[in-house]
Design an enzyme around this catalytic site. Sequence first.
Site, PDB file in Angstrom:
ATOM      1  N   ASP A 210       0.852  -1.195   0.000  1.00  0.00           N
ATOM      2  CA  ASP A 210       0.000   0.000   0.000  1.00  0.00           C
ATOM      3  C   ASP A 210       0.891   1.251   0.000  1.00  0.00           C
ATOM      4  O   ASP A 210       1.801   1.370   0.825  1.00  0.00           O
ATOM      5  CB  ASP A 210      -0.870  -0.039   1.267  1.00  0.00           C
ATOM      6  CG  ASP A 210      -1.962   1.002   1.267  1.00  0.00           C
ATOM      7  OD1 ASP A 210      -2.410   1.408   0.185  1.00  0.00           O
ATOM      8  OD2 ASP A 210      -2.393   1.396   2.389  1.00  0.00           O
ATOM      9  N   HIS A 211       0.639   2.163  -0.910  1.00  0.00           N
ATOM     10  CA  HIS A 211       1.395   3.428  -0.983  1.00  0.00           C
ATOM     11  C   HIS A 211       2.906   3.229  -1.035  1.00  0.00           C
ATOM     12  O   HIS A 211       3.653   3.818  -0.233  1.00  0.00           O
ATOM     13  CB  HIS A 211       1.044   4.349   0.193  1.00  0.00           C
ATOM     14  CG  HIS A 211      -0.365   4.836   0.146  1.00  0.00           C
ATOM     15  ND1 HIS A 211      -0.788   5.829  -0.696  1.00  0.00           N
ATOM     16  CD2 HIS A 211      -1.471   4.417   0.823  1.00  0.00           C
ATOM     17  CE1 HIS A 211      -2.085   6.011  -0.539  1.00  0.00           C
ATOM     18  NE2 HIS A 211      -2.526   5.164   0.377  1.00  0.00           N
TER      19      HIS A 211
ATOM     20  N   GLY B 109      -7.779   8.454   7.010  1.00  0.00           N
ATOM     21  CA  GLY B 109      -7.990   8.719   8.423  1.00  0.00           C
ATOM     22  C   GLY B 109      -9.464   8.812   8.803  1.00  0.00           C
ATOM     23  O   GLY B 109     -10.342   8.449   8.014  1.00  0.00           O
TER      24      GLY B 109
ATOM     25  N   SER C 181     -12.950   4.431   4.481  1.00  0.00           N
ATOM     26  CA  SER C 181     -13.619   4.002   5.716  1.00  0.00           C
ATOM     27  C   SER C 181     -14.858   4.854   5.948  1.00  0.00           C
ATOM     28  O   SER C 181     -14.912   6.022   5.554  1.00  0.00           O
ATOM     29  CB  SER C 181     -12.664   4.140   6.911  1.00  0.00           C
ATOM     30  OG  SER C 181     -11.776   3.042   6.956  1.00  0.00           O
TER      31      SER C 181
HETATM   32  P1  13P Z   1      -9.031   4.848   5.466  1.00  0.00           P
HETATM   33  O1  13P Z   1      -8.169   5.699   6.345  1.00  0.00           O
HETATM   34  O2  13P Z   1     -10.269   5.569   5.053  1.00  0.00           O
HETATM   35  O3  13P Z   1      -9.361   3.521   6.081  1.00  0.00           O
HETATM   36  O4  13P Z   1      -8.217   4.548   4.106  1.00  0.00           O
HETATM   37  C1  13P Z   1      -7.237   3.549   4.065  1.00  0.00           C
HETATM   38  C2  13P Z   1      -6.440   3.613   2.805  1.00  0.00           C
HETATM   39  O5  13P Z   1      -6.750   4.277   1.840  1.00  0.00           O
HETATM   40  C3  13P Z   1      -5.226   2.777   2.776  1.00  0.00           C
HETATM   41  O6  13P Z   1      -4.503   2.963   1.602  1.00  0.00           O
HETATM   42  O1  G3H Z   2      -3.240   4.918   3.625  1.00  0.00           O
HETATM   43  C1  G3H Z   2      -2.776   4.651   4.701  1.00  0.00           C
HETATM   44  C2  G3H Z   2      -3.126   3.420   5.441  1.00  0.00           C
HETATM   45  O2  G3H Z   2      -4.182   3.668   6.329  1.00  0.00           O
HETATM   46  C3  G3H Z   2      -1.936   2.849   6.125  1.00  0.00           C
HETATM   47  O3  G3H Z   2      -1.598   3.613   7.232  1.00  0.00           O
HETATM   48  O4  G3H Z   2       0.787   4.142   6.789  1.00  0.00           O
HETATM   49  O5  G3H Z   2      -0.198   4.344   9.098  1.00  0.00           O
HETATM   50  O6  G3H Z   2       0.202   2.090   8.068  1.00  0.00           O
HETATM   51  P1  G3H Z   2      -0.086   3.550   7.829  1.00  0.00           P
HETATM   52 ZN    ZN Z   3      -4.524   4.930   0.815  1.00  0.00          ZN
END
Ligand code: 13P
Ligand code: G3H
Ligand code: ZN
Length: 309
Positions: A82-83, A181, A214
């Site tokens: 992720d990211h 968030g 979310s």
């Molecule tokens: P939320 O913070 O809305 O759960 O999004 C999570 C997200 O986009 C992780 O990449």
């Molecule tokens: O987009 C972000 C996700 O909620 C992951 O969060 O980088 O704090 O693990 P994190």
């Molecule tokens: Zn994200």
Amino acid sequence: MPLVNSREMFKKAYEGGYAVGAFNVNNMEIIQGIVEGASEEKAPLILQVSAGARKYANHTYLMKLIEAAVETSDLNIVVHLDHGPDFETCKSCIDGGFTSVMIDGSHLPFEENIALTRRVVEYAHDKGVTVEGELGRLAGVEDDIKVSEEDSSYTRPDEVEEFVKRTGVDSLAIAIGTSHGAFKFKGEPKLRFDILEEVGRRLPNFPIVLHGASSVIPEYVEMINKYGGKIEGAQGVPESMLRKAASMAVCKINIDSDLRLAFTAMIRKHFAEHPDHFDPRQYLTDARAALKGMVRHKIVNVLGCNGKG
Ligand code: 13P
Ligand code: G3H
Ligand code: ZN
């Protein structure tokens, strides 16, 4: 079942008019809660790991836990970065067994985003790994970096065809007003469905990803506040909007904050009701069960992917 990349999963989701849940994982209980929830609903599943999660839990630990999940369930599971912040992190995840990565060049100028994403795609595709890119920038907090509302920007539909064609990405994350968030909107929630529609028109049969999705379920925010927490002004994306997005081109919906809220609320409740407890297995059992319930709820009531695994 083996780990799979996202290609076939997204193809089915696109054709079926539903989305697959991409849930963030950081430890064993979170992985177990998600996998048990998805197994009971026979849903396709994406377990996603951020750079922060790798730093917290260690790549190998998370990978071994996910391998255990694959071995003990009948599910098709994608393990996704992720990211991804840079080429090296993507490469390390690909070399370390991930089946999908995101390269997040959304903060870069268009040409630099294309060059970086293209480099990751070339490395990933050679190894059968799928790649998610991003255009447009979400507000909110990820990995300790806070993107202010002023620095966020909607995706420009006139850029998407060129980006996809020149990078070769397998899916595209877009910004239509969601944010990371628990504090997503100040007033009434609004998403730019017109942008999603136009992107879908320009990229036929192409999977779109929605981050920051979310819903910030009030029940858990209230529980946190009832048992000694202090979370004010939290607001998420209404579930009806997510259902609508899933019926359009959105094939992957990212959920982290709702899991965190459910997990933490149950731990607070547990300690309030059992102040004498100090065995982590006692309070983490409750937290894992609440998280599993949240995942089942998302699969059935938001994503519509129950029975599609
Ligand atoms: P939320 O913070 O809305 O759960 O999004 C999570 C997200 O986009 C992780 O990449
Ligand atoms: O987009 C972000 C996700 O909620 C992951 O969060 O980088 O704090 O693990 P994190
Ligand atoms: Zn994200």
